[in-house]
Design a protein around this motif. Structure first.
Motif, PDB file in Angstrom:
ATOM      1  N   VAL A 174      20.611   4.494  26.324  1.00 42.57           N
ATOM      2  CA  VAL A 174      21.476   4.270  25.552  1.00 42.57           C
ATOM      3  C   VAL A 174      22.884   5.066  25.335  1.00 42.57           C
ATOM      4  CG1 VAL A 174      20.314   2.445  24.420  1.00 42.57           C
ATOM      5  CG2 VAL A 174      21.182   4.694  23.251  1.00 42.57           C
ATOM      6  N   ALA A 175      22.702   6.267  25.980  1.00 45.06           N
ATOM      7  CA  ALA A 175      23.770   7.280  25.755  1.00 45.06           C
ATOM      8  C   ALA A 175      25.049   7.058  26.208  1.00 45.06           C
ATOM      9  CB  ALA A 175      23.102   8.708  26.554  1.00 45.06           C
ATOM     10  N   ASP A 176      25.182   6.118  27.467  1.00 54.48           N
ATOM     11  CA  ASP A 176      26.378   5.883  27.916  1.00 54.48           C
ATOM     12  C   ASP A 176      26.924   4.696  27.641  1.00 54.48           C
ATOM     13  OD1 ASP A 176      26.259   8.325  29.364  1.00 54.48           O
ATOM     14  OD2 ASP A 176      25.550   7.373  31.044  1.00 54.48           O
ATOM     15  N   ILE A 196      29.897   4.265  21.807  1.00 54.62           N
ATOM     16  CA  ILE A 196      29.042   4.445  20.651  1.00 54.62           C
ATOM     17  C   ILE A 196      27.718   4.924  21.037  1.00 54.62           C
ATOM     18  CG2 ILE A 196      30.058   2.283  19.749  1.00 54.62           C
ATOM     19  CD1 ILE A 196      27.601   0.490  20.693  1.00 54.62           C
ATOM     20  N   GLY A 197      27.247   4.760  22.316  1.00 49.56           N
ATOM     21  CA  GLY A 197      26.002   5.538  22.752  1.00 49.56           C
ATOM     22  C   GLY A 197      26.157   7.060  22.555  1.00 49.56           C
ATOM     23  N   LYS A 198      27.417   7.581  22.892  1.00 52.78           N
ATOM     24  CA  LYS A 198      27.674   9.320  22.782  1.00 52.78           C
ATOM     25  C   LYS A 198      27.815   9.693  21.310  1.00 52.78           C
ATOM     26  CE  LYS A 198      30.836  12.772  24.165  1.00 52.78           C
ATOM     27  NZ  LYS A 198      32.114  13.123  24.866  1.00 52.78           N
ATOM     28  N   ILE A 199      28.435   8.878  20.537  1.00 53.03           N
ATOM     29  CA  ILE A 199      28.784   8.776  19.228  1.00 53.03           C
ATOM     30  C   ILE A 199      27.556   9.023  18.306  1.00 53.03           C
ATOM     31  CG2 ILE A 199      29.779   8.209  17.066  1.00 53.03           C
ATOM     32  CD1 ILE A 199      32.083   7.236  18.726  1.00 53.03           C
ATOM     33  N   PHE A 200      26.460   8.135  18.430  1.00 57.62           N
ATOM     34  CA  PHE A 200      25.543   7.899  17.827  1.00 57.62           C
ATOM     35  C   PHE A 200      24.284   8.676  18.303  1.00 57.62           C
ATOM     36  CE2 PHE A 200      27.472   3.855  16.612  1.00 57.62           C
ATOM     37  CZ  PHE A 200      27.592   4.189  15.229  1.00 57.62           C
ATOM     38  N   SER A 201      24.295   8.957  19.679  1.00 57.23           N
ATOM     39  CA  SER A 201      23.385  10.080  20.105  1.00 57.23           C
ATOM     40  C   SER A 201      23.681  11.587  19.717  1.00 57.23           C
ATOM     41  CB  SER A 201      23.374  10.041  21.530  1.00 57.23           C
ATOM     42  OG  SER A 201      22.851   8.903  22.307  1.00 57.23           O
ATOM     43  N   GLU A 202      24.964  11.969  19.550  1.00 53.28           N
ATOM     44  CA  GLU A 202      25.089  13.204  19.185  1.00 53.28           C
ATOM     45  C   GLU A 202      24.939  13.469  17.409  1.00 53.28           C
ATOM     46  OE1 GLU A 202      29.122  13.830  20.170  1.00 53.28           O
ATOM     47  OE2 GLU A 202      28.826  14.447  22.343  1.00 53.28           O
ATOM     48  N   SER A 203      25.176  12.213  16.882  1.00 55.62           N
ATOM     49  CA  SER A 203      24.841  12.391  15.523  1.00 55.62           C
ATOM     50  C   SER A 203      23.335  12.501  15.080  1.00 55.62           C
ATOM     51  CB  SER A 203      25.484  10.954  14.673  1.00 55.62           C
ATOM     52  OG  SER A 203      24.916  10.990  13.286  1.00 55.62           O
TER      53      SER A 203
END
Length: 433
Positions: free
Chosen positions: A363-365, A376-383
């Motif tokens: 879901v990263a992208d 949202i994939g990037k934001i929440f993956s980084e968090s």
């Protein structure tokens, strides 16, 4: 999954894919029918929005497994759901074949209730145990190795906001620009003061002091318990600092003074614009869509927490009570529901972030058109990547609720932060020891 499913508080509400009578859960004709290939009715009892019904996973599973019927109930407030489940577990009657367990309760289950739950190592779910991020599985594992739940999601953090309201107040609305204005929580409050000076009538900067508090403590490894299992909530400076920061926001008129999941005005605020920002665990994405409706599409957006910090608020498990008469069939169901493919479907639809390593990678992208195509994939993956591995304790839910209620008293009755803190500490010690 929170809220939903990941918080204390809400009016009980039932959402069903087919009507569930709790007294029938875990009942039926027993394991013999399953072993003989006969029809099996599985009761599933959850709280809030896990996403399974919303995405159609129950119907999909039934289609793939002829003879299996899923009877589903969801109680909106976890604070209503959990005490009722405790009563049923104690009596051995009325439990579902599959029950949800909020992350703040999993330590209590492991420490105090292992005999009431099925060790998934002894079921068809055993093969699924190793696919979760390390701490998720470990939290559901007893000292002697019994695994009492499969992870559904985790709650990496962001900040959701109304772009149109920020623009009307003369503030930047681009996610990167907002993030640049917020190197820490003090800067977040300072930005709130700027918003307050030119805010649209009837709009506060943030929804609630309690929500702000939970966002701040979500960034800590040690919150209410020490690594050794001792209560340290009242001596942990990080807890008091988060409490004081949130209380300051409430005293300064930066919050809408709304109790999350309880006050009807809070639900209405997502569409009416009574608040411009809200601490946003990934599962809040779906809640906002449901409450703001089609009219909120394009108005809401997402950015990172102040300073780009990671945090985790929420997440849950699926467990099988010992009283279930369909343990093997229930185990097959929860293994399928929590598989990476299903976790990815749920995230893309309602925002519950995967807890499996393969699900996270897939879901990263992901972007979300409702939130102005926010990544949202990037934001929440980084968090999630930057979040600490939190120390959980058996009374986490009790303590969190006490803090939220104390902060609500600061907002709504004018209680001083010191008095509210003392009240919260006293209430916790009365309940948790």
């Amino acid at each position: 999954m929170q809220t939903p499913r990941r918080t204390a508080a809400a009016l009980a509400a039932v959402a069903t894919s087919s009507v569930l009578l709790l007294s029938a859960c875990g009942g039926g004709s027993g394991d013999a029918d399953a072993a003989a290939g006969g029809p099996v009715e599985l009761g599933v009892s959850l709280f809030g929005t896990f996403g399974y019904d919303e995405v159609g996973l129950f119907k999909e599973y039934e289609a793939q497994n002829p003879g299996v019927t899923i009877k589903y109930e969801s109680t909106q407030g976890e604070d209503k759901y959990w005490p009722a489940l405790q009563t049923r577990l104690a009596s051995g009657a009325g439990v579902a074949d599959v029950q949800g367990i909020e992350v703040a309760r999993i330590s209590d289950v492991v420490a105090n209730q292992p005999d009431q739950w099925t060790d998934l190592r002894d079921t068809p779910a055993a093969e699924a145990i190793g696919r979760y991020i390390g701490w998720k599985e470990a939290a559901a594992t007893t000292p002697d190795g019994a695994v009492l739940g499969l992870g559904t999601d985790i709650g990496p953090m962001g900040l959701c906001y109304r772009s149109d309201l920020l623009q009307q107040a003369g503030l930047p609305a681009d996610p990167a620009a907002i993030a640049a204005e917020m190197p820490d929580w003090n800067a977040f409050l300072a930005l709130g003061e700027r918003f307050k000076a030119s805010a649209p009538a009837g709009t506060a900067w943030h929804d609630s002091a309690g929500g702000l508090y939970n966002a701040i403590v979500s960034q800590q490894q040690q919150i209410y318990y020490s690594q050794g299992g001792d209560l340290v909530f009242d001596s942990n400076p990080a807890v008091r600092s988060a409490f004081d920061t949130a209380a300051h926001a409430g005293q300064s008129g930066l919050t809408a003074k709304l109790e999350q999941y309880v006050d009807p005005g809070w639900d209405q605020g997502f569409s009416s614009g009574s608040f411009a920002t809200i601490a946003c665990p990934s599962w809040m994405i779906g809640y906002i869509k449901g409450k703001a409706g089609d009219g909120g599409s394009g108005k809401w957006n997402v950015t990172s927490l102040p300073g780009g910090a990671g945090g985790n608020w929420g997440g849950a498990y699926l467990g099988i009570p010992q009283a279930s008469k369909h343990k093997d069939e229930a185990a097959k169901l929860i293994a399928w529901l929590t598989a990476p493919e299903q976790q990815a479907k749920v995230f893309r639809a309602v925002g519950n972030f995967p807890s499996t390593t393969d699900g996270i990678a897939s879901v990263a992208d992901t972007t979300d058109p409702y939130f102005d195509n926010a990544p949202i994939g990037k934001i929440f993956s980084e968090s999630a990547k930057n979040a600490p591995v939190q120390i959980l304790g058996p009374e986490d839910g009790v303590i969190k609720n006490a803090m939220v209620q104390a902060l609500l008293s600061v907002e709504t009755t004018g209680a001083s932060p010191d008095d509210a803190w003392k009240t919260a500490v006293g209430n916790v010690k009365n309940q948790a020891g």
